[in-house]
Design a protein around this motif. Structure first.
Motif, short mmCIF file in Angstrom:
data_model
loop_
_atom_site.label_atom_id
_atom_site.label_comp_id
_atom_site.label_asym_id
_atom_site.label_seq_id
_atom_site.Cartn_x
_atom_site.Cartn_y
_atom_site.Cartn_z
N GLY A 18 0.80 -1.22 0.00
CA GLY A 18 0.00 0.00 0.00
C GLY A 18 0.83 1.26 0.00
O GLY A 18 0.34 2.35 -0.32
N ALA A 19 2.13 1.17 0.33
CA ALA A 19 3.01 2.33 0.30
C ALA A 19 3.12 2.89 -1.11
O ALA A 19 3.32 4.10 -1.29
CB ALA A 19 4.39 1.95 0.83
N GLY A 75 6.35 6.03 5.68
CA GLY A 75 7.78 6.18 5.53
C GLY A 75 8.57 5.86 6.78
O GLY A 75 9.81 5.83 6.74
N HIS A 76 7.89 5.65 7.90
CA HIS A 76 8.58 5.32 9.15
C HIS A 76 8.08 4.00 9.74
O HIS A 76 8.29 3.72 10.92
CB HIS A 76 8.41 6.45 10.18
N GLU A 350 8.58 -2.43 6.75
CA GLU A 350 9.83 -1.84 7.21
C GLU A 350 10.13 -0.62 6.35
O GLU A 350 9.93 -0.64 5.14
CB GLU A 350 10.97 -2.84 7.14
N LYS A 351 10.61 0.43 6.98
CA LYS A 351 10.68 1.74 6.34
C LYS A 351 11.54 1.79 5.08
O LYS A 351 11.22 2.53 4.14
CB LYS A 351 11.14 2.80 7.34
N ALA A 352 12.63 1.02 5.03
CA ALA A 352 13.46 1.04 3.83
C ALA A 352 12.67 0.54 2.62
O ALA A 352 12.78 1.08 1.51
CB ALA A 352 14.72 0.21 4.04
N ILE A 358 7.14 4.12 -2.00
CA ILE A 358 6.62 5.49 -2.13
C ILE A 358 7.33 6.21 -3.27
O ILE A 358 6.70 6.88 -4.10
CB ILE A 358 6.80 6.26 -0.81
N LYS A 359 8.64 6.08 -3.32
CA LYS A 359 9.43 6.70 -4.38
C LYS A 359 9.04 6.16 -5.75
O LYS A 359 8.89 6.92 -6.71
CB LYS A 359 10.92 6.46 -4.12
#
Length: 401
Positions: A18-19, A75-76, A350-352, A358-359
């Motif tokens: 979903g990111a 993102g976190h 996990e944020k990475a 997202i990018k």
């Protein structure tokens, strides 16, 4: 209530995938003037998409603020924000499943789920302000928002929606739309992936992940009055160039990932094909010659944005970031070969990993920024805007069908 073309946003489920949706929404926010309100009259979400949908709806007065909040959370992310990952909890869960199977449910009782997602409930409760949804509807920044879950007792897909007073509920075979004051229970029900997360009771019925019974994921947006629908998918549908595994039978992890992939996305492409066929029928007959059955239909423009890269490959690069207990669990269900990357791509909060998605979503949206801006601002658009392989599949009636 909107007076121009009513543009809907449909956000399917997909776990950590979903990111990608957040990245696309970030591009939309940047393409519009800085203080623009939400451009979508109707927002419909399922599973992880339901979380994104409700955050957007609760911040409909200011799109950039809503997207910034989503990016801040996604993102976190760490897995322990979504489900308990400590060694003791995972050990207890594993033993509970083992004893339940061995003892047939005696003494210990049947487990409700593999993972405990109470951390996510706490996170969402703190960050989503549900009363703001009604404020957005009353101010005209939103017409309707829907969250879909699947009823275990009724075996129906239920879209809980909040909308302006004139909006009617609906009921069809195995699916219905129910007016509700949305709250955290609806979100937790929609994201309750079967077996993985516990079901949630709403009223007299237990509900699970909305994708389970959602054969027509565009249906809630259509019933709520959409004239055009932007869909942000979470899978590149070009298909596998080579099998995930060799001659060995698929592991439990591979089968589970396959099931989640089917659960979240297969219905979407069938529904897109159905809308395309209806559009072709309507456009093929001049308005003055249309029979009553056709004249009551309306053509719906659709735009689909999906990842340009294989999210399984991205997930594999970040596999080591999973908590040790989850890595051990995956190994225990046969998750040590490339076939488990599909399951991993759904569970890797996990944020990475989420930042990379997202990018990717942002860049994929910016590749079609002109068409995307026309779509969300109500300008003239084509009936279907999608990657070439989808347009080829959906562009014409096939004689072999």
């Amino acid at each position: 209530m909107s007076t121009g073309p009513r543009t809907a946003l449909v956000l399917p489920g997909g776990g950590a995938r979903g990111a990608f949706q957040v990245g696309v929404l970030k591009a939309v926010a940047e393409l519009l003037p800085r203080k623009s309100p939400n451009p979508f009259s109707i927002i419909s979400g399922t599973s992880a998409g339901a979380v994104n949908a409700v955050v957007l709806a609760s911040r409909a007065q200011h799109l950039r603020t809503a997207v910034a909040e989503l990016e801040q959370v996604w993102g976190h992310f760490r897995c322990h924000h979504v489900y308990k990952t400590d060694n003791l909890t995972m050990l207890k869960s594993s033993l509970h499943w083992l004893l339940s199977i061995v003892l047939g449910g005696w003494l210990v009782g049947a487990p409700r789920s593999l993972l405990d997602n109470s951390p996510l409930r706490s996170l969402l409760s703190q960050n989503i302000h549900f009363p703001r949804i009604q404020d957005a509807i009353e101010s005209g920044n939103l017409d309707a928002v829907a969250v879909t879950a699947a009823g275990y007792g009724s075996a129906r897909s239920t879209s809980f929606f909040d909308a302006f007073e004139e909006q009617a509920s609906w009921q069809r075979t195995r699916r219905l739309g129910r007016r509700s004051d949305l709250n955290i229970e609806h979100i937790m029900a929609s994201i309750a992936v079967p077996m993985v997360f516990p079901p949630v009771r709403i009223g007299d019925e237990y509900f699970g992940d909305g994708a389970m019974r959602q054969a027509t994921p565009l249906s809630p947006a259509v019933h709520l009055g959409a004239d055009r629908i932007l869909v942000i998918g979470i899978r590149d549908e070009t298909g596998d160039q080579s099998p995930d595994t060799g001659p060995e039978p698929p592991s439990f992890a591979q089968i589970a990932g396959y099931m989640l992939d089917t659960l979240f996305m297969d219905g979407l492409y069938s529904d897109l094909e159905r809308i395309t066929r209806i559009n072709q029928l309507i456009d093929a007959v001049p308005s003055e010659q249309r029979p009553e059955s056709v004249s009551q239909m309306r053509a719906i423009d659709t735009m689909l944005i999906v990842p340009s890269e294989d999210l399984r490959v991205i997930a594999h690069r970040h596999r080591a970031e999973l908590p040790f207990a989850i890595r051990a669990l995956l190994r225990g269900v046969g998750g040590s070969n490339p076939g488990e990357n599909r399951l991993l791509s759904f569970l890797l909060f996990e944020k990475a990993y989420t930042r990379e998605l997202i990018k990717l979503g942002y860049h994929d949206a910016m590749k079609v920024k002109d068409e995307l801006l026309d779509f969300v601002t109500g300008d003239e658009v084509s009936r279907l805007f999608a990657p070439g392989w989808i347009k080829k599949d959906l562009s014409a009636f096939h004689r072999d069908r």
